[in-house]
Scaffold this active site. Sequence first.
Site, PDB file in Angstrom:
ATOM      1  N   GLN A   3       0.826  -1.207   0.000  1.00 13.87           N
ATOM      2  CA  GLN A   3       0.000   0.000   0.000  1.00 13.87           C
ATOM      3  C   GLN A   3       0.861   1.258   0.000  1.00 13.87           C
ATOM      4  O   GLN A   3       1.887   1.324   0.679  1.00 13.87           O
ATOM      5  CB  GLN A   3      -0.915  -0.001   1.228  1.00 13.87           C
ATOM      6  CG  GLN A   3      -1.911   1.152   1.253  1.00 13.87           C
ATOM      7  CD  GLN A   3      -2.821   1.090   2.475  1.00 13.87           C
ATOM      8  OE1 GLN A   3      -2.893   0.071   3.141  1.00 13.87           O
ATOM      9  NE2 GLN A   3      -3.491   2.180   2.751  1.00 13.87           N
TER      10      GLN A   3
ATOM     11  N   CYS B 187      -6.718   0.733   1.801  1.00 11.73           N
ATOM     12  CA  CYS B 187      -6.515  -0.639   2.276  1.00 11.73           C
ATOM     13  C   CYS B 187      -7.754  -1.487   2.050  1.00 11.73           C
ATOM     14  O   CYS B 187      -7.667  -2.702   1.852  1.00 11.73           O
ATOM     15  CB  CYS B 187      -6.128  -0.639   3.751  1.00 11.73           C
ATOM     16  SG  CYS B 187      -7.407   0.017   4.843  1.00 11.73           S
TER      17      CYS B 187
ATOM     18  N   HIS C 256      -8.352  -0.441  10.169  1.00  7.51           N
ATOM     19  CA  HIS C 256      -7.609  -0.957   9.019  1.00  7.51           C
ATOM     20  C   HIS C 256      -8.298  -2.207   8.475  1.00  7.51           C
ATOM     21  O   HIS C 256      -8.963  -2.932   9.215  1.00  7.51           O
ATOM     22  CB  HIS C 256      -6.178  -1.282   9.465  1.00  7.51           C
ATOM     23  CG  HIS C 256      -5.217  -1.569   8.351  1.00  7.51           C
ATOM     24  ND1 HIS C 256      -5.076  -0.751   7.248  1.00  7.51           N
ATOM     25  CD2 HIS C 256      -4.320  -2.587   8.185  1.00  7.51           C
ATOM     26  CE1 HIS C 256      -4.133  -1.247   6.456  1.00  7.51           C
ATOM     27  NE2 HIS C 256      -3.672  -2.361   6.994  1.00  7.51           N
TER      28      HIS C 256
ATOM     29  N   ASN D 171      -1.844  -8.316   5.783  1.00  5.14           N
ATOM     30  CA  ASN D 171      -1.916  -6.861   5.885  1.00  5.14           C
ATOM     31  C   ASN D 171      -1.531  -6.245   4.539  1.00  5.14           C
ATOM     32  O   ASN D 171      -0.412  -6.466   4.059  1.00  5.14           O
ATOM     33  CB  ASN D 171      -0.949  -6.391   6.983  1.00  5.14           C
ATOM     34  CG  ASN D 171      -1.023  -4.900   7.236  1.00  5.14           C
ATOM     35  OD1 ASN D 171      -1.601  -4.140   6.456  1.00  5.14           O
ATOM     36  ND2 ASN D 171      -0.423  -4.464   8.325  1.00  5.14           N
TER      37      ASN D 171
ATOM     38  N   TRP E 113      -0.453  -3.499   3.817  1.00  9.70           N
ATOM     39  CA  TRP E 113       0.782  -2.707   3.862  1.00  9.70           C
ATOM     40  C   TRP E 113       1.956  -3.497   3.299  1.00  9.70           C
ATOM     41  O   TRP E 113       2.957  -2.934   2.897  1.00  9.70           O
ATOM     42  CB  TRP E 113       1.103  -2.317   5.301  1.00  9.70           C
ATOM     43  CG  TRP E 113       0.227  -1.228   5.858  1.00  9.70           C
ATOM     44  CD1 TRP E 113      -0.784  -0.574   5.217  1.00  9.70           C
ATOM     45  CD2 TRP E 113       0.294  -0.667   7.177  1.00  9.70           C
ATOM     46  NE1 TRP E 113      -1.360   0.348   6.048  1.00  9.70           N
ATOM     47  CE2 TRP E 113      -0.717   0.317   7.264  1.00  9.70           C
ATOM     48  CE3 TRP E 113       1.093  -0.910   8.282  1.00  9.70           C
ATOM     49  CZ2 TRP E 113      -0.934   1.067   8.415  1.00  9.70           C
ATOM     50  CZ3 TRP E 113       0.879  -0.161   9.437  1.00  9.70           C
ATOM     51  CH2 TRP E 113      -0.126   0.818   9.498  1.00  9.70           C
TER      52      TRP E 113
END
Length: 709
Positions: free
Chosen positions: A112, A118, A273, A297, A299
């Site tokens: 990300q 997200c 998130h 995740n 990220w």
Amino acid sequence: MAIHVSPSQGRGTMLAPGSAVTLEQGWQTTRAMGSHQNVKKFNNQDFNRLQAACLSQGLLFEDTTFPAHVSSIGPDLLPQDRLYQIQWKRPTELLRNPCLIMDGVSRFDIMQGEIGDCWMLAALGSLTLRKQFVENVLPRDQGFQEDYAGIFHFRFWQYGDWVDVVIDDRLPFLNGRYLSVHPRTSNEFWPSLLEKAYAKLQGSYQNLHGGYISDALVDLTGGVQMQFSLKDPPPDLEEILKAADKSQCLMGCSTSGQLRRNIELRNGIVQGHAYTVTGAAKIRYKNGWKHIIRIWNPWGHGEWKGPWSDGSPQWDHVEPQCREALLRNKDDGEFWMSCENFQEQFSWLYICNSTPTFLDFGDQHCTTWSVERHISLWSPVLVTGRNNYSPAGAVSTNPQYFFKVPDYDPKSYNVVISLMQKHAKDMKGAKILKIGFFITTENSRVLKQNFSLIRDVTSCFILSPGTYAVVPSTTEDQEFEFLLRIFMKNQGDNEITNSLPSPALPMDVPRQNQDSSYKAVFLRHAKQGSTIDALQLQQLLNEVILQDETTSLGGGFSFDSCRGILALMDFSSNGQLTLQEFRSLWRSLTKYMDIFSRADRNHSGFLDVYELKSAIQAAGLVTDEQLLRLLALRYGDAARRIGFSDFACCMLRLETMTYAFQNLAEGRSQILVTAMEVRTLLPSLQAQGGTTEYVTRRVKLKMMCDVCS
């Protein structure tokens, strides 16, 4: 009875949560609406025509409908001084040899960027796990090598239709860094370009900054999604998760924390998130069993630090083979946690599929779902002479949609209703209405009313036989266009026979449904729909056959194993399997899945020597202790246990060699093994005055060597 489905929760880059009728079952739509053969062109842009024009003129495409300008970013995403520092660059300006895709698409390709999307990337990460959906969204007819003209296109589902979104490949950079998602591999650009196409569909990159993962899941699949509160979960949550994983659903989850967005706690979980749920497993732990959930995740880093995380002591009490198959000890954003911790740390679970297969848990029969679609307009009603709104009048004069439930299982959900409101074309400032629906019986008794301030209101029910009506509505004095979908489970014999079942094949599926599914599985992996090679066979087996919980514990099919399987089944000896050859393999594999499941009495995912003997006998083959020991040494692990992938390879070879031996005993010379054996052993037979038993022993010894080679 109904599961109450509430609005999405958890914000911060993740926002909390005349009709046409079609029938759908499994993975095939029987009408043009919503199909991939009737894709709409977004902004009337035709990818092939635009690409051809650019190639003929030697130009790189520049999209005037979504230009390399701050208007495509959005005025409020960044402060003004930073907004005008953005530079737009093509991948060919960054690298000498950029690629669209390298070694297939994977969630680990995604990291990300600064944009708080997200919610969309979590859905995209789940999409990469389900290849049948990936091909819908990411067309293959594009890249940087052949016919490159700076133009790409991607497909998304919008209110009943698939739309094709064309973009140029100019990407936004701020201070030399990606503003949007950036790939983990520097020269792989499918995540960034797909995100740009989705931003164009939504109106700007700014409109990706905060959203609903439930919306993204539907936009990427055209399926039906449901949300389950983890603070008040259904009692069978673990079974729902396992059924969803087994039937290849897309799954996501989110944390709460509207006022604490993107705050990482000491335990590694980020508040406000969205995450992807990438797997669910029931494993043997110490002296019992444990349900664990795998989560990723978007990220691309940042993981749970509690029990069952990478390197946690709980893994020391798991069998080595299982640990090796499940644990990926890397800082890639993916981690395992217990079902209990999952419910404690996360607020909402989201599940999506073409049909509600995740509600089939505990169902011992092969069931399918049909769907009716209705698109219409809801209008408010004004009382005569005044501007007073009358909800009762609005409900009575607006469309009602009837459906009939023929039979049901009182322990199984059999109806799912999804109502979606259509946003204004300009997403900025579009108002989300509080929408819902009533369900009434034949005597007009209201059974259910469900209203929420989200785009898609969905609920599932257990309804007894009878006729019902669905009445879409809103609590506000405003008309809205809607898409209503009514999913119904087909109990018992299926009246619709021209649709395909889910590619995740349960072991207790009747033979006629097994035979009808092999073609769908084959075509998703075949080269131009004609053949598959060893690599494609490996991908197919690991994606489809190993979706079952038990068969996956022993590890996947290796490339060498698939080459061996292909050699056994490739009757034309050209290194590839045709559809007809694959059908034989598919039948054998589904048979072996059933045999393996029955023989594996402790559900460990492995067979010991004695269970292997039972499995071989169940297959109608004969073995002895010597051959059993050889098979356990050749195909087993250090403890001489055999997982399903090795078991399947063993059985295919054993069955082939057994038939070859039987043919030799019957005097048939067309089998490869017989020609060599007869030429070699007959002189010895004559010289020594031997009998047929002598030849039999020699051929049997060779067969054992062939099986174990």
